[in-house]
Design a protein around this motif. Structure first.
Motif, PDB file in Angstrom:
ATOM      1  N   GLU A   1      48.349  39.474  37.007  1.00 24.69           N
ATOM      2  CA  GLU A   1      47.497  38.755  36.065  1.00 24.69           C
ATOM      3  C   GLU A   1      48.177  37.491  35.554  1.00 24.69           C
ATOM      4  O   GLU A   1      47.523  36.466  35.329  1.00 24.69           O
ATOM      5  CB  GLU A   1      47.140  39.675  34.885  1.00 24.69           C
TER       6      GLU A   1
ATOM      7  N   GLN B   1      46.490  38.503  26.821  1.00 30.09           N
ATOM      8  CA  GLN B   1      46.540  37.916  28.155  1.00 30.09           C
ATOM      9  C   GLN B   1      47.970  37.957  28.677  1.00 30.09           C
ATOM     10  O   GLN B   1      48.910  37.542  27.994  1.00 30.09           O
ATOM     11  CB  GLN B   1      46.045  36.479  28.125  1.00 30.09           C
TER      12      GLN B   1
ATOM     13  N   LEU C   1      41.452  31.693  25.715  1.00 29.27           N
ATOM     14  CA  LEU C   1      42.384  31.438  26.808  1.00 29.27           C
ATOM     15  C   LEU C   1      42.145  30.076  27.447  1.00 29.27           C
ATOM     16  O   LEU C   1      43.097  29.368  27.801  1.00 29.27           O
ATOM     17  CB  LEU C   1      42.267  32.556  27.851  1.00 29.27           C
TER      18      LEU C   1
END
Length: 374
Positions: free
Chosen positions: A161, A323, A232
């Motif tokens: 990720e 994140q 984000l």
């Protein structure tokens, strides 16, 4: 006439040899009456020489017949040949291609492997020590790189990720700095005079900025919603702008120096003599000759921007949790490395391998495109 020598040239082509033929005479060893061979002359000397056809091809031409013709090689093909000989550069290029593929396919890979970067697995963590159960940070078939301390999140899923985040920020900021730096450097180097002085002083001003402190202040102030972006997307856009906008003077100086040397070359003078104006010379004559240094510097700038993004995330002003990002994982590992050292080693190795691969690729491109600099 007896004893006369005839020279048969046949053709005027330079590759046809002149053939010499002796007629039968008293020196030819014939059986005619009255013709006697003088003393000291052997049969080999007086043997008739076989006449060669005037249109016969020489031996060298016959040996080369049917073979592949010699072909010229372009500059790109020559550079590719040099690049293939550099094993380290080839290895770096392969790793870079794999990293790009992993970053582009991170979501499908997570779905295929059944991984969730934000899924908590408290059963895999010791409730007392907060360390992953098992050796080497809980490495197993289900979790090939182990799990995080405290949360039990899969490290492989978070590495996948975080890969696309790091590459998007690094590549985007590099493109921004390259575009600004190339335009400013070419204009300054080609026109010179007050234009060159103004752009050079502007470069010095940007280089005098404390980039890290400036990036921290901007990233910290732009939180929540700004410019129609949020979350984000906003953080990635801010990082790309901050890193790219304040890094262009480095490549601008390189392009300016190259332009100063190219503008005095013969092909530029020839274009001027034919009536070409400044924009035509800039985009059709100078920029094609600047592709090699621009490409090399851009390749070497990407790993620098990866480290810069990791530094900002490490300081808490980069990519915000939950994140995943490689710098953010290192930030969390600072307080937990004594409990689980692998939690710091794995994201650190991901950054190290990525930066090393881009540096090897950049060095190989520099040697291939400019062999004089090797």
């Amino acid at each position: 006439m007896p004893g006369a020598t005839l020279f048969q040239t046949g053709s005027l082509r330079p590759h046809i040899a002149t053939c010499v033929t002796f007629r039968k005479s008293r020196y030819s060893g014939g059986s005619q009456a009255g013709h006697r061979r003088p003393r000291g002359v052997s049969n080999a000397m007086t043997a008739p020489i076989e006449t060669t056809r005037a249109d016969a091809q020489p031996e060298t031409v016959l040996e080369g017949a049917g073979r592949k013709e010699i072909e010229g090689r372009s500059l790109g093909r020559i550079a590719w040949t040099r690049f293939k000989r550099d094993k380290a550069a080839m290895a770096g290029g392969i790793v870079v291609v794999l990293l790009i593929l992993v970053a582009m396919l991170s979501k499908p890979l997570q779905s295929l492997l059944g991984l969730d970067p934000n899924a908590f697995n408290q059963s895999l963590v010791d409730p007392v020590m907060l360390a992953p159960k098992g050796s080497l940070g809980g490495i197993s078939w289900d979790h090939p790189l182990g799990v995080e301390p405290q949360t039990g999140r899969d490290i492989l899923a978070r590495i996948l990720e975080g890969s696309w985040v790091s590459l998007v920020v690094a590549v985007g900021s590099t493109l921004l700095s390259v575009v600004i730096g190339v335009v400013m450097g070419v204009v300054a180097g080609f026109y010179g005079g007050w234009v060159d002085s103004f752009i050079s002083r502007l470069m010095d001003t940007f280089l005098a900025f404390p980039l890290l402190l400036f990036a921290i202040s901007i990233s910290a102030s732009l939180q929540g919603n700004a410019f129609g972006l949020e979350g984000l997307t906003l953080r990635i856009a801010v990082l790309i702008f901050v890193i790219g906008f304040f890094s262009w003077p480095y490549i601008g100086r390189i392009v300016r120096a190259q332009t100063l040397s190219l503008r005095e070359r013969e092909f530029v003078e020839a274009a001027r003599s034919l009536g070409a104006r400044g924009p035509f010379i800039l985009f059709r004559e100078l920029l094609p000759n600047l592709i090699a240094p621009i490409l090399v510097y851009a390749t070497l700038l990407i790993p620098t921007n990866i480290l810069f993004e990791a530094s900002l995330s490490f300081l808490g002003v980069g990519i915000a949790p939950p994140q995943a990002s490689w710098g953010g994982m290192l930030t969390q590992a600072v307080d937990l490395y004594e409990v689980d050292p692998m939690f710091m080693v794995i994201p650190g190795m991901a950054i190290f391998i990525t930066v090393l691969a881009f540096n090897l690729l950049g060095d190989g491109l520099r040697d291939a495109l400019d062999p004089r600099g090797k």
